[in-house]
Scaffold this motif. Structure first.
Motif, PDB file in Angstrom:
ATOM      1  N   ALA A  67       0.852  -1.182   0.000  1.00 47.62           N
ATOM      2  CA  ALA A  67       0.000   0.000   0.000  1.00 47.62           C
ATOM      3  C   ALA A  67       0.892   1.237   0.000  1.00 47.62           C
ATOM      4  O   ALA A  67       1.970   1.243   0.596  1.00 47.62           O
ATOM      5  N   GLN A  68       0.442   2.263  -0.668  1.00 48.99           N
ATOM      6  CA  GLN A  68       1.222   3.498  -0.761  1.00 48.99           C
ATOM      7  C   GLN A  68       0.687   4.550   0.204  1.00 48.99           C
ATOM      8  O   GLN A  68      -0.514   4.614   0.442  1.00 48.99           O
ATOM      9  N   PRO A  69       1.548   5.389   0.779  1.00 52.69           N
ATOM     10  CA  PRO A  69       3.000   5.382   0.567  1.00 52.69           C
ATOM     11  C   PRO A  69       3.680   4.273   1.360  1.00 52.69           C
ATOM     12  O   PRO A  69       3.154   3.798   2.366  1.00 52.69           O
ATOM     13  N   SER A  70       4.862   3.874   0.891  1.00 48.98           N
ATOM     14  CA  SER A  70       5.641   2.852   1.576  1.00 48.98           C
ATOM     15  C   SER A  70       7.083   3.321   1.653  1.00 48.98           C
ATOM     16  O   SER A  70       7.448   4.334   1.061  1.00 48.98           O
ATOM     17  N   ASP A  71       7.909   2.580   2.368  1.00 51.89           N
ATOM     18  CA  ASP A  71       9.316   2.950   2.470  1.00 51.89           C
ATOM     19  C   ASP A  71      10.177   1.710   2.306  1.00 51.89           C
ATOM     20  O   ASP A  71       9.685   0.577   2.260  1.00 51.89           O
ATOM     21  N   ALA A 110      13.020  -6.904  -6.359  1.00 56.88           N
ATOM     22  CA  ALA A 110      12.257  -5.893  -5.634  1.00 56.88           C
ATOM     23  C   ALA A 110      12.542  -4.514  -6.214  1.00 56.88           C
ATOM     24  O   ALA A 110      13.638  -4.244  -6.720  1.00 56.88           O
ATOM     25  N   TYR A 111      11.545  -3.638  -6.117  1.00 54.99           N
ATOM     26  CA  TYR A 111      11.643  -2.283  -6.651  1.00 54.99           C
ATOM     27  C   TYR A 111      11.284  -1.288  -5.552  1.00 54.99           C
ATOM     28  O   TYR A 111      10.117  -0.944  -5.343  1.00 54.99           O
ATOM     29  N   ALA A 112      12.312  -0.837  -4.850  1.00 55.48           N
ATOM     30  CA  ALA A 112      12.095   0.096  -3.750  1.00 55.48           C
ATOM     31  C   ALA A 112      11.546   1.430  -4.239  1.00 55.48           C
ATOM     32  O   ALA A 112      10.898   2.151  -3.476  1.00 55.48           O
ATOM     33  N   SER A 113      11.789   1.754  -5.497  1.00 54.07           N
ATOM     34  CA  SER A 113      11.353   3.048  -6.030  1.00 54.07           C
ATOM     35  C   SER A 113       9.844   3.184  -6.063  1.00 54.07           C
ATOM     36  O   SER A 113       9.321   4.300  -6.038  1.00 54.07           O
ATOM     37  N   PHE A 114       9.132   2.052  -6.123  1.00 49.47           N
ATOM     38  CA  PHE A 114       7.673   2.158  -6.143  1.00 49.47           C
ATOM     39  C   PHE A 114       6.986   1.088  -5.297  1.00 49.47           C
ATOM     40  O   PHE A 114       5.793   0.846  -5.439  1.00 49.47           O
ATOM     41  N   GLY A 115       7.717   0.440  -4.411  1.00 46.19           N
ATOM     42  CA  GLY A 115       7.099  -0.412  -3.404  1.00 46.19           C
ATOM     43  C   GLY A 115       6.458  -1.678  -3.919  1.00 46.19           C
ATOM     44  O   GLY A 115       5.376  -2.059  -3.452  1.00 46.19           O
TER      45      GLY A 115
END
Length: 693
Positions: free
Chosen positions: A60-64, A91-96
């Protein structure tokens, strides 16, 4: 020798057969925004049996980054609880978001439940395909899918026929290349070709492939540097038409060709561009993990333009709230949004189903990977990947009639999709000749083939976008898009008589890209100096006397400039230029109006280019007296001049030296002196009054 006509026919048949995946769909509605608070995540249903399957998991956004790492770690715990292996793929930390391969038939449900227990909020969890992964992708040892046997390519020379370069001509790419060769220096540009894998050793791509920016994403969506993996001819030749090779040839094929009928053409819009071979297609399937890998790769490698002539499979239209499709749709949407934030311009094809993309209701092509698509599947509210995403440029296919008019390709088998809201721009895509891998001499690949589809239209636009970026290297993706649409030519396209609007902003225009809105020469100042260049003043409207120096200061894209009129001078520069010239007005006996015309030429010498600058300045040259000193300006009081002024008496005309040095007017100085005298007298009077008291 191979029957070349049959090759052409078979190639065209292959293109038509690939309309479901390679060619891209588009619909009008914008993608739904990320959900910031998902009380109940959307989770795909359990399968009937265990098998090695890939899943997309979206936080769910926002995430970190910390939450993402915690969510990844949770995969091992779920696998342990299930007693079945599972592995994080990427994994793609840029968009969770991240991808997982798992064997358990209930992995999606089990993971969502465990995440809820751990307080990790999710948007969606779901499989990316409707079949297990391929054998060579199987990392967890469960049941997998064996691909069909590869076909064997034929051999032979180029395929000739009618003028397959007509598209280059109607968008002005031929004239654009002439202009570039003579007048325009392009900055380096790389265009990403997200497709089935370019045959890199084709003669049209000698020196054209940016290998450092190329990769394969067809194994679980993990970037692979193996050049054979991204080369379709070496790794997978099921796609008979070699879709990526044909698309890439339109964008930046290198070589000048001559067909058997004598037509001459250059095989691309921008042969000075480089190509990033980013493979996202295997056996005509383009799964979400492949596409996300390609988009993320493009963003992280600063590739400014990507061509995506496909539709993400296995669904022709993805339902964002449907459990079997929500996670796959969301992860691609996020990846595209991330790429756009990183200034990647995404150009996609509208697909070839003769469908009104503003009013899509049914789909009978999906899922594409099971061999059993669902007939008449309701898809109202569904989204196309890639064309249905916000910010992308969706391209329709234009054909040229026998009378030269340009209309929508309406072939019943592969007619262009349309829609007033859905289509962004139009481009040639019917019977286009481009690179095709046939065996040539010494093991090299050569040859061309004809193909039709929006897949061929989109790379025309990508090539023009590359021209714009090459001329304006500082442009963002939004600025490239803005110029593409502003320069599109609606007048060249026939208005639809059947209500099937296909034109978007108009026909893409390569010639306009190299002649309009060019980096311009700038005229910063036109000035004069009366003291040999120690000080400078604006020339426009000024009054000058005697000997003066006149100059024009230029910058921007200036390469040369001229002064004409009262002075005549010229010079050359490279981004900055100052032209100056001395002129003597001492012999004048009356005031005269003077003009100076300034021309600053830009880099582009094409007469249609708009990069030059001009200025016209008017000033007054005044006479000087017998002594050679300037005649002072006199206010017009309506009286005749006195005898001294008529005779030019120097003593009457010249102010005192000590006053002239101040730059003040004599009459003002006299008035000030009188005022000071009055004030002084008043002060003395006051002091006397005080003393008397």
């Amino acid at each position: 020798m191979r029957d070349l006509t049959r090759v052409t026919q078979k190639a065209l048949s292959a293109i038509a057969a690939m309309c479901i995946s390679l060619g891209g769909f588009s619909i009008a509605q914008a993608a739904s925004p990320e959900q910031s608070d998902v009380a109940t995540p959307i989770v795909s249903e359990a399968w009937s049996e265990d098998a090695s399957r890939n899943y997309a998991i979206n936080l769910a956004q926002p995430s970190d980054a910390d939450t993402l790492k915690q969510a990844e770690t949770l995969v091992a715990q779920v696998a342990q609880n299930e007693g079945k292996p599972a592995k994080v793929l990427k994994a793609y930390a840029s968009f969770g978001s991240f991808f997982v391969q798992a064997e358990s038939k209930s992995f999606a449900k089990d993971y969502a439940q465990t995440a809820a227990q751990q307080g990790i909020k999710l948007h969606s969890v779901g499989d990316t395909r409707q079949v297990p992964v391929r054998d060579d992708e199987n990392l967890v040892g469960g049941k997998s899918t064996t691909p069909k046997a590869h076909e064997t390519p034929g051999s032979g020379g180029g395929i000739s026929g009618r003028d397959g370069a007509w598209g280059m001509k109607v968008i002005g790419a031929d004239k654009a290349k002439e202009t570039i060769a003579k007048d325009v220096k392009l900055s380096p540009v790389t265009v990403g070709v997200l497709d089935s894998g370019i045959v890199e050793n084709h003669e049209d791509f000698a020196g054209q492939i940016d290998t450092a920016a190329s990769t394969s994403c067809i194994t679980n969506g993990i970037p692979d540097s193996d050049p054979d993996k991204r080369n379709q001819l070496k790794y997978d030749i099921k796609d008979y038409m070699y879709h990526a090779t044909h698309v890439a040839g339109i964008i930046a094929g290198k070589n000048l060709k001559k067909s058997g009928l004598g037509f001459t053409y250059e095989s691309s819009v921008d042969p000075q561009a480089k190509l990033a071979n980013i493979r996202v297609v295997y056996h005509n399937e383009i799964y979400p993990e492949y596409v996300v890998c390609g988009l993320d790769w493009s963003a992280d490698h600063d590739i400014p333009i990507v061509n995506a002539s496909f539709s993400v499979t296995p669904w022709a239209y993805w339902m964002p709230d449907e459990p079997s499709q929500a996670a796959g749709y969301e992860v691609v949407r996020r990846a595209a949004e991330y790429a756009q934030r990183r200034n990647v311009l995404i150009i996609v094809s509208a697909m070839n189903d003769n469908t009104d993309l503003d009013n899509v209701t049914e789909d009978s092509y999906s899922p594409s990977d099971t061999g059993n698509p669902i007939p008449n599947r309701p898809v109202k509210g569904g989204k196309s990947l890639m064309g249905g995403l916000p910010g992308v440029i969706t391209v329709s296919n234009v054909q040229q009639n026998a009378d030269g008019t340009l209309v929508r390709c309406d072939n019943p088998n592969y007619g262009s999709n349309y829609g007033k809201k859905a289509i962004t721009i139009a481009a040639p895509g019917t019977y286009i000749e481009s690179a095709y891998p046939l065996f040539g001499q010494a093991g090299t690949m050569a040859g061309t083939a004809y193909a039709t589809g929006t897949s061929m239209a989109a790379p025309h636009v990508a090539g023009v976008a590359a021209l714009i970026k090459g001329i304006h290297p500082e442009y963002t993706a939004d600025q490239i898009r803005e110029q593409l649409l502003a320069q599109a030519d609606m007048s060249k396209l026939q208005a639809p008589t059947d209500g099937k609007e296909y034109r978007g902003a108009g026909l893409v225009d390569a010639y306009a890209a190299v002649t309009r809105n060019q980096p311009k020469a700038v005229i910063d100042a036109v000035e004069y100096s009366a003291d040999g260049g120690a000080t400078w003043h604006g020339l426009s409207g000024a009054s000058v006397r005697g000997k003066v120096r006149i100059r024009a200061v230029m910058s921007g894209a200036v390469t040369s400039g001229t002064l004409s009129g009262a002075v005549s001078a010229s010079g050359k520069g490279n981004g900055s230029l100052t032209i100056q010239h001395d002129v003597d007005f001492s012999e004048l006996t009356t005031s005269t109006k003077q003009h100076v015309a300034v021309t600053a030429l830009g880099r582009n010498n094409n007469p249609d280019a708009d990069d030059d600058a001009t200025a016209s300045v008017t000033f007054t040259a005044e006479p000087t007296g017998d002594s050679g000193q300037p005649t002072p300006n006199k206010p017009d009081d309506g009286k005749r001049p006195n005898a001294n002024e008529q005779t030019g008496d120097a003593s009457a005309q010249q102010p005192k030296p000590e006053l002239s040095k101040t730059g003040a007017d004599v009459s003002v100085m006299i008035a000030v002196s009188v005022m000071l005298a009055v004030v002084a007298a008043g002060a003395m009077h006051v002091r006397r009054m005080k003393a008397d008291r």
